[in-house]
Design an enzyme around this catalytic site. Structure first.
Site, PDB file in Angstrom:
ATOM      1  N   GLY A  89      43.452 -32.364  82.314  1.00  0.00           N
ATOM      2  CA  GLY A  89      43.477 -33.405  83.143  1.00  0.00           C
ATOM      3  C   GLY A  89      42.281 -34.017  83.292  1.00  0.00           C
ATOM      4  O   GLY A  89      41.752 -34.901  84.141  1.00  0.00           O
ATOM      5  N   LYS A 147      54.519 -31.346  85.575  1.00  0.00           N
ATOM      6  CA  LYS A 147      53.805 -30.990  86.531  1.00  0.00           C
ATOM      7  C   LYS A 147      54.642 -31.569  88.011  1.00  0.00           C
ATOM      8  O   LYS A 147      56.112 -31.556  87.954  1.00  0.00           O
ATOM      9  CB  LYS A 147      52.601 -31.242  86.528  1.00  0.00           C
ATOM     10  CG  LYS A 147      51.780 -30.925  85.256  1.00  0.00           C
ATOM     11  CD  LYS A 147      50.365 -30.980  85.435  1.00  0.00           C
ATOM     12  CE  LYS A 147      49.876 -30.416  83.780  1.00  0.00           C
ATOM     13  NZ  LYS A 147      48.283 -30.309  83.943  1.00  0.00           N
ATOM     14  N   ASN A 183      54.657 -31.440  80.061  1.00  0.00           N
ATOM     15  CA  ASN A 183      54.711 -30.702  81.289  1.00  0.00           C
ATOM     16  C   ASN A 183      54.589 -31.653  82.090  1.00  0.00           C
ATOM     17  O   ASN A 183      53.466 -32.118  82.669  1.00  0.00           O
ATOM     18  CB  ASN A 183      53.661 -29.748  81.034  1.00  0.00           C
ATOM     19  CG  ASN A 183      53.461 -29.016  82.632  1.00  0.00           C
ATOM     20  OD1 ASN A 183      54.176 -29.283  83.490  1.00  0.00           O
ATOM     21  ND2 ASN A 183      52.480 -28.020  82.913  1.00  0.00           N
ATOM     22  N   GLU A 202      47.492 -23.729  86.285  1.00  0.00           N
ATOM     23  CA  GLU A 202      47.520 -24.226  87.799  1.00  0.00           C
ATOM     24  C   GLU A 202      48.227 -23.448  88.518  1.00  0.00           C
ATOM     25  O   GLU A 202      47.967 -22.909  89.633  1.00  0.00           O
ATOM     26  CB  GLU A 202      48.281 -25.601  87.679  1.00  0.00           C
ATOM     27  CG  GLU A 202      47.482 -26.759  87.144  1.00  0.00           C
ATOM     28  CD  GLU A 202      47.864 -27.800  86.335  1.00  0.00           C
ATOM     29  OE1 GLU A 202      49.080 -28.012  86.626  1.00  0.00           O
ATOM     30  OE2 GLU A 202      47.102 -28.689  85.699  1.00  0.00           O
ATOM     31  N   HIS A 257      51.090 -21.018  83.425  1.00  0.00           N
ATOM     32  CA  HIS A 257      50.271 -22.340  83.451  1.00  0.00           C
ATOM     33  C   HIS A 257      48.980 -22.058  84.291  1.00  0.00           C
ATOM     34  O   HIS A 257      49.091 -21.160  85.332  1.00  0.00           O
ATOM     35  CB  HIS A 257      50.897 -23.628  83.891  1.00  0.00           C
ATOM     36  CG  HIS A 257      50.074 -24.702  83.635  1.00  0.00           C
ATOM     37  ND1 HIS A 257      48.982 -25.012  84.333  1.00  0.00           N
ATOM     38  CD2 HIS A 257      50.356 -25.501  82.721  1.00  0.00           C
ATOM     39  CE1 HIS A 257      48.722 -26.175  83.914  1.00  0.00           C
ATOM     40  NE2 HIS A 257      49.240 -26.541  82.764  1.00  0.00           N
TER      41      HIS A 257
HETATM   42  P1  13P Z   1      47.035 -32.884  80.473  1.00  0.00           P
HETATM   43  O1  13P Z   1      47.620 -33.357  79.106  1.00  0.00           O
HETATM   44  O2  13P Z   1      47.269 -33.822  81.551  1.00  0.00           O
HETATM   45  O3  13P Z   1      45.514 -32.593  80.538  1.00  0.00           O
HETATM   46  O4  13P Z   1      47.588 -31.511  81.036  1.00  0.00           O
HETATM   47  C1  13P Z   1      47.642 -30.438  80.216  1.00  0.00           C
HETATM   48  C2  13P Z   1      48.521 -29.462  80.749  1.00  0.00           C
HETATM   49  O5  13P Z   1      47.991 -28.706  81.459  1.00  0.00           O
HETATM   50  C3  13P Z   1      49.897 -29.176  80.048  1.00  0.00           C
HETATM   51  O6  13P Z   1      50.412 -28.170  80.411  1.00  0.00           O
END
Ligand code: 13P
Length: 249
Positions: free
Chosen positions: A172, A11, A9, A96, A94
């Protein structure tokens, strides 16, 4: 036997030209016939990334979509657009998007239904906050998210879906859930699918773990009986993603 699925992902990272560079860098590193490999990229990167991934085992996915076919929804991307561009997978719900863009379990459900209508496979995200984990309500919360997400979804559709369990506190943060924590929730999700549908559907659906997955944590996580791969954020932008995809080599 479920085939593993490991998705990146990206982002809100990578301009279109950088996206092409990253696909070109990663394509020799992410070859593993035991794994479906998906790069979920920003909407503007989808077409150049598909072009760059032609002839490889990489499938390009989207990070979001709207729950209507078309119309006056300025700034949104429709599932028909994704399907026409050659996208097969789309991340839905997600954490977020839930936190910053007001997505709810209900809009997640509408998006999932719409994705199936257009032949897209949703990667459906669920996960608890640190507070919910400390309150001891993780499994109740996840079961509720799953039950709403799958409203009006047929057993056949559900069997083809992907669920990503992503504890919010592990995203994250560098704080990975322990293997036992991740397996416990993924097993509970599978049991919930068996309850909504039947044992066959539960055995077929693929469930990923996401949250600070790295080359060092992937091998142990991905061999758990109920963990069928991962949804990877930060590490999917680096050559390390090749090691994650080749967790079993
Ligand atoms: P990280 O691997 O950066 O923790 O992110 C996970 C995530 O949100 C994948 O969708």
């Amino acid at each position: 036997m479920r085939k593993k699925i490991i998705a990146g992902n990206w982002k809100m990272n990578m301009t279109p030209s950088k996206a092409v560079e990253l696909v070109n860098t990663l394509k020799p590193l992410v070859v593993n016939e035991d794994v479906d490999v998906v790069f979920c990229v920003p909407a503007i990167d989808i077409i150049p990334a598909i072009e760059a991934a032609k002839g490889t085992n990489i499938q390009i996915g989207a990070e979001n979509m709207y729950f209507k076919d078309s119309g006056a929804y300025t700034g949104e991307i429709s599932p028909a657009m994704l399907a026409d561009a050659g996208v097969k997978y789309v991340i839905i719900g997600h954490s977020e998007r839930r936190e910053y863009f007001a997505e709810t379990d209900e809009t997640v459900n509408l998006k999932i239904l719409k994705a199936f209508e257009h032949g897209l496979t949703p990667i459906i995200c669920c996960g608890e906050s640190l507070k919910q984990r400390e309150q001891g309500i993780t499994l109740d919360w996840i079961r509720m998210q799953i039950k709403i997400a799958f409203q009006n979804v047929t057993a056949e559709q559900a069997a083809s879906a992907v669920i990503a369990y992503e504890p919010i506190w592990a995203i994250g943060t560098g704080k990975v859930a322990t293997t036992a924590q991740a397996e416990e929730v993924c097993a509970a999700i599978r049991a919930c699918i068996a309850e909504i549908y039947d044992a066959d559907t539960a055995e077929t659906i693929r469930i990923q773990y996401g949250g600070s997955v790295s080359a060092s944590s992937a091998p142990e996580l991905f061999v758990q009986p109920n963990i069928d791969g991962g949804l990877v954020g930060g590490a999917s932008l680096k050559p390390d993603f090749g090691k994650i995809v080749n967790y079993n080599k």
